[in-house]
Each structure stands twice: as structure tokens, then as C-alpha cells.
Design an enzyme around this catalytic site. Structure first.
Site, PDB file in Angstrom:
ATOM      1  N   GLY A  48       5.098  -1.063   2.727  1.00 17.95           N
ATOM      2  CA  GLY A  48       4.268   0.108   2.494  1.00 17.95           C
ATOM      3  C   GLY A  48       5.046   1.408   2.408  1.00 17.95           C
ATOM      4  N   HIS A  83       0.811  -1.214   0.000  1.00 18.93           N
ATOM      5  CA  HIS A  83       0.000   0.000   0.000  1.00 18.93           C
ATOM      6  C   HIS A  83       0.848   1.269   0.000  1.00 18.93           C
ATOM      7  CE1 HIS A  83       0.806   0.641   4.325  1.00 18.93           C
ATOM      8  NE2 HIS A  83       0.707  -0.677   4.426  1.00 18.93           N
ATOM      9  N   ASP A  84       0.368   2.257  -0.739  1.00 18.51           N
ATOM     10  CA  ASP A  84       0.927   3.619  -0.756  1.00 18.51           C
ATOM     11  C   ASP A  84       2.313   3.708  -1.388  1.00 18.51           C
ATOM     12  OD1 ASP A  84      -1.290   4.925   0.797  1.00 18.51           O
ATOM     13  OD2 ASP A  84      -0.582   3.531   2.319  1.00 18.51           O
TER      14      ASP A  84
END
Length: 261
Positions: free
Chosen positions: A141, A123-124
Site C-alpha cells: 500500500g 491500495h493508495d
């Protein structure tokens, strides 16, 4: 004329938007709130969950899991997204997660990247253009990866780290700090810089003068026994004559995590 081709066993949920020439293979699932650009191929046994936007001329070979929920305990079902650019090739069993609200809300992949089997992008993360991630390369992440980066097989990058443009991370290396542009990293416990990515720079058209300037910057940063402040002062001096050294200096000055040294 739309030439969309969806295998009879595939599932395309209401709300998905598929461009002209998109192909969806057997037993794949395209979720609602997914947008796929023209001439992109989704191979067999893939899942694409939304909100996800995928550009044109991409190839997802098979068994890829794209746009899944972030693997973050704080995620509460809020609207977050994945954005993928154009002309990427995504091999078998690659996983790419959507972003989190606390990390800006999106995971982003650029153009012309090659993600080999079992690559994971959490994520991200933000990945640039023309990168190659070899088998089992893993980003935790919030990792940022510049253009023309190569991650070798089984390389792992700690959360919030940055990998600068044209860097090379060797097989099995574990990266827990920022890797400056042009630098080559190899495994030794946690990874250490091992010179510049000389061969990669030559392949991308860097001439001897540019490579020489980058080598001088590397020596100042890693080989001269300088403190980081002393090395930075030397980089400021070298940056007067080299755009590449200026980029390196900007990278050193802009990080939140320690520089890998």
C-alpha cells in the site's frame, strides 16, 4: 453509433457506464459505479468493482480482479476509488485494489503501462506512465512509482516506498526504501543499488551527456563514501548543470522513508 459488445454470459450491473466500442468477455462482471472508456476490452472471467474509472483503449486480457476492496483492516466500507488511465495492458490474474480513506481515497494508474500476469497493486498506490511490471511484481500500500519504471519478476516493494522515474528493479528484489530516479536495484537480501539504469536510459533517448551527469550523481550518492549530507551537497553542485540531477536531488529531499543505500 454505439458498438458496445457484451458476451451473453457477462454481467453488467445497473449503474455501470460503458463507452463506445467497449467489449466485455464471457463470464466477466462489471459492477455498479464503474465507468469504462471507449474501445476498452474486458476479457473473459474478469471482475471490475466500483467506484472505478477506466480510460480508453485499455486491454484486460482475462481473469483480472480490478477495483476490489483494499486489503486493509481499517477499511470500513467507505467510498474509495480506483482510477486507471488510457492504453494500459493488464494481463492474466492481475489484482488492483481501490484506495483507503486514510491514504487519500484513491489508487491511480497512469497511461501506457504493461502489467504482466499476477501483478498486484495495493491500495493508495500511484503508478505513472510507460511502466512495465513483470510477472508477480507486487506493490504494497501507498507506494509511488514514477514514469518509465521497470519492475522485474517477483519484485516486491514495501509500503510507503517511492520508486523514481526510469528506475529498474531486478528480479526477486525486495525494496524497503526509496529508489531514486535512474537507479538500478538488484537482490542481495534486501535490495541494494547496483548502478544506473544505463540501457533503459539509452532506449529512451538519453544522450551521452545526460547519462554522464547521472553517473556522476550516482557516484556521489553511492560510491564516494560520502555521508548522505555530503552526497547531497555534491548533488546540489552537480544540479547546476543538469536537469536530471535536479530531479534526482528533488527526489532525495522529498521522501519520508530512508533512501535505499
Amino acid at each position: 453509433m454505439n458498438t458496445l459488445a457484451v458476451h451473453p454470459s457477462a454481467v453488467v450491473e445497473a449503474g455501470a457506464r460503458l463507452g463506445d466500442g467497449v467489449r466485455v468477455g464471457a463470464f466477466s462482471i462489471i459492477g455498479a459505479d464503474v465507468e469504462i472508456g471507449d474501445n476498452t476490452e474486458i476479457g473473459p472471467h474478469c471482475s471490475v468493482h466500483g467506484p472505478t474509472r477506466i480510460g480508453r483503449d485499455n486491454r484486460f486480457i482475462g481473469h483480472a480482479a480490478i477495483g476490489g476492496e483494499p486489503q486493509d483492516k481499517k477499511f470500513g466500507g467507505e467510498r474509495v476509488e480506483l482510477v486507471i488511465g488510457d492504453r494500459n495492458t493488464v494481463r492474466e490474474f492481475v489484482t488492483i485494489n481501490r484506495g483507503t480513506q486514510g491514504g487519500g481515497g484513491s489508487t491511480r494508474i497512469g497511461d501506457d503501462n504493461l502489467l504482466l500476469a499476477y501483478t498486484h497493486i495495493a491500495h493508495d498506490c500511484v503508478v505513472g506512465n510507460h511502466c512495465v511490471f513483470s510477472n508477480n511484481a507486487t506493490l504494497a500500500g501507498h507506494v509511488s512509482v514514477g514514469d518509465h519504471v521497470i519492475l522485474s519478476g517477483f519484485a516486491g516493494v514495501h509500503q510507503f516506498c517511492r520508486i523514481g522515474a526510469h528506475a529498474f528493479v531486478g528480479m526477486g528484489a525486495f525494496v524497503n526504501g526509496d529508489v531514486p530516479p535512474f537507479v538500478m536495484v538488484a537482490q542481495e537480501g534486501y535490495s541494494r543499488p547496483r548502478g544506473i539504469n544505463n540501457e533503459g536510459l539509452k532506449r529512451r533517448g538519453f544522450d551521452a551527456e545526460r547519462i554522464g551527469a547521472i553517473k556522476r550523481a550516482y557516484r556521489a550518492l553511492y560510491m564516494a563514501g560520502n555521508s548522505l549530507d555530503e552526497a547531497r551537497a555534491k548533488l546540489v553542485e552537480l544540479a547546476n548543470d543538469s536537469r536530471d540531477v535536479r530531479d534526482l536531488l528533488d527526489f532525495v529531499d522529498s521522501g519520508d522513508r530512508p533512501l535505499l543505500r
